[in-house]
Design an enzyme around this catalytic site. Structure first.
Site, PDB file in Angstrom:
ATOM      1  N   HIS A 131       0.861  -1.186   0.000  1.00 18.29           N
ATOM      2  CA  HIS A 131       0.000   0.000   0.000  1.00 18.29           C
ATOM      3  C   HIS A 131       0.892   1.230   0.000  1.00 18.29           C
ATOM      4  O   HIS A 131       1.687   1.442   0.911  1.00 18.29           O
ATOM      5  CB  HIS A 131      -0.915   0.020   1.227  1.00 18.29           C
ATOM      6  CG  HIS A 131      -1.850   1.189   1.238  1.00 18.29           C
ATOM      7  ND1 HIS A 131      -3.063   1.191   0.564  1.00 18.29           N
ATOM      8  CD2 HIS A 131      -1.737   2.407   1.821  1.00 18.29           C
ATOM      9  CE1 HIS A 131      -3.663   2.350   0.753  1.00 18.29           C
ATOM     10  NE2 HIS A 131      -2.882   3.111   1.507  1.00 18.29           N
ATOM     11  N   CYS A 132       0.767   2.038  -1.054  1.00 22.62           N
ATOM     12  CA  CYS A 132       1.597   3.238  -1.185  1.00 22.62           C
ATOM     13  C   CYS A 132       0.966   4.383  -0.395  1.00 22.62           C
ATOM     14  O   CYS A 132      -0.101   4.882  -0.752  1.00 22.62           O
ATOM     15  CB  CYS A 132       1.745   3.613  -2.662  1.00 22.62           C
ATOM     16  SG  CYS A 132       2.797   5.048  -2.926  1.00 22.62           S
ATOM     17  N   VAL A 133       1.634   4.785   0.671  1.00 18.59           N
ATOM     18  CA  VAL A 133       1.119   5.857   1.529  1.00 18.59           C
ATOM     19  C   VAL A 133       1.118   7.191   0.780  1.00 18.59           C
ATOM     20  O   VAL A 133       0.211   8.016   0.950  1.00 18.59           O
ATOM     21  CB  VAL A 133       1.968   5.963   2.808  1.00 18.59           C
ATOM     22  CG1 VAL A 133       1.462   7.093   3.698  1.00 18.59           C
ATOM     23  CG2 VAL A 133       1.931   4.652   3.574  1.00 18.59           C
TER      24      VAL A 133
END
Length: 291
Positions: A131-133
């Site tokens: 999951h790319c913050v």
């Protein structure tokens, strides 16, 4: 009262999720604006060069290069966010469940290999990497190409910005390695608050520092994902040292970036159809983790 409190918490959570995207957008355009100012106003420094035809071509090439990188960063980021990597709208049935399929109790469905649930996106993602913050979305089967291309142009753009800001570091260190110059490089906001530097010097020092820090961070992410790409792994598989889906260098490039892997990095508008469906993968090694 409880309803109002839940609404406030939901709104705060939504703002926090989008805050990194706004911050990244602000930094990208700030760095581009500062480098454009350096090209147009500060360089070249010699008066004879500023009036020459060579200077005009030099500025035009630099501006075209940096705005080409900016356009690719923005377009890839937009397509990355708009491309849904989840199982929504995907038919997961077919010939039955094979090896590696699991049941997700949250989504209440069987999921294929390399698919896992993201508790931030609240859905299962096909070939989920992480999951790319910074973008507020998962990196998966459908949008990995845009994620990697965005990293590539961010890396090249920050490298370009660091080189262009070398003059800023030279000007700051011209007085020598003193406490003033060190503080201006490391903590320019403290120097601004104390009134020891002008707002212009602070802006240049702050953006130059941001370029260096950003370049180091993006370099780590970019080269790590290049290694994963060459090995045919996701981040989750890297942790378990599994390489059961590696098809060799060319095969991994083709199955990750699409059939036009050698061209798609030039522009996000170049179509590059994926050879797979994100559900079925050719197994070339053991599915059991080695550690």
């Amino acid at each position: 009262m409880t309803s109002l409190r839940s609404k406030v918490l939901c709104q705060a959570e939504r703002i926090c999720n989008h805050l990194p995207v706004f911050l990244n957008t602000f930094l990208v355009f700030s760095i581009t604006g500062e480098v454009s100012y350096l090209v147009l106003v500060e360089a070249p420094l010699e008066a004879e060069q500023q009036k020459s035809e060579w200077s005009g071509w030099w500025k035009a090439v630099h501006l075209l290069s940096q705005y080409f990188m900016l356009a690719n960063i923005c377009w890839n980021a937009l397509l990355f966010v708009k491309t849904n990597p989840s199982i929504k709208g995907v038919f997961l049935g077919g010939d039955g469940l094979g090896q590696g399929w699991r049941y997700c109790y949250t989504c209440e469905t069987h999921t294929p290999p390399r698919c896992s649930h993201c508790f931030d996106c609240k859905v299962c993602v096909l070939r989920r990497d992480h999951h790319c913050v910074f973008f507020g979305q998962c990196v998966g089967f459908r949008n990995y190409r845009y994620f990697l291309s965005c990293l590539l142009f961010m890396w090249s753009g920050l490298l370009y910005a660091v080189v262009m800001n070398a003059e800023v570091f030279m000007v700051i260190l011209k007085e020598g390695v003193t406490l003033h110059s060190i503080l201006l490089l490391l903590v320019p906001w403290i120097m601004l608050v104390s009134g020891q530097v002008s707002a212009r010097a602070f802006a240049f020092a702050f953006i130059a520092d941001t370029c260096v820090v950003g370049f180091l961070l993006v370099s780590a992410f970019f080269f790590f994902h290049l290694i994963l790409l060459c090995r045919g792994q996701t981040t989750r598989e890297w942790y378990s040292s599994r390489r059961p889906y590696s098809l060799g260098l060319l095969g991994n490039l083709r199955h990750t970036l699409g059939l036009r892997w050698h061209l798609c990095w030039l522009c996000p508008l170049i179509p590059s159809p994926m050879p797979g469906d994100g559900i079925h993968f050719q197994v070339t090694g053991s599915l059991e983790p080695t550690r």
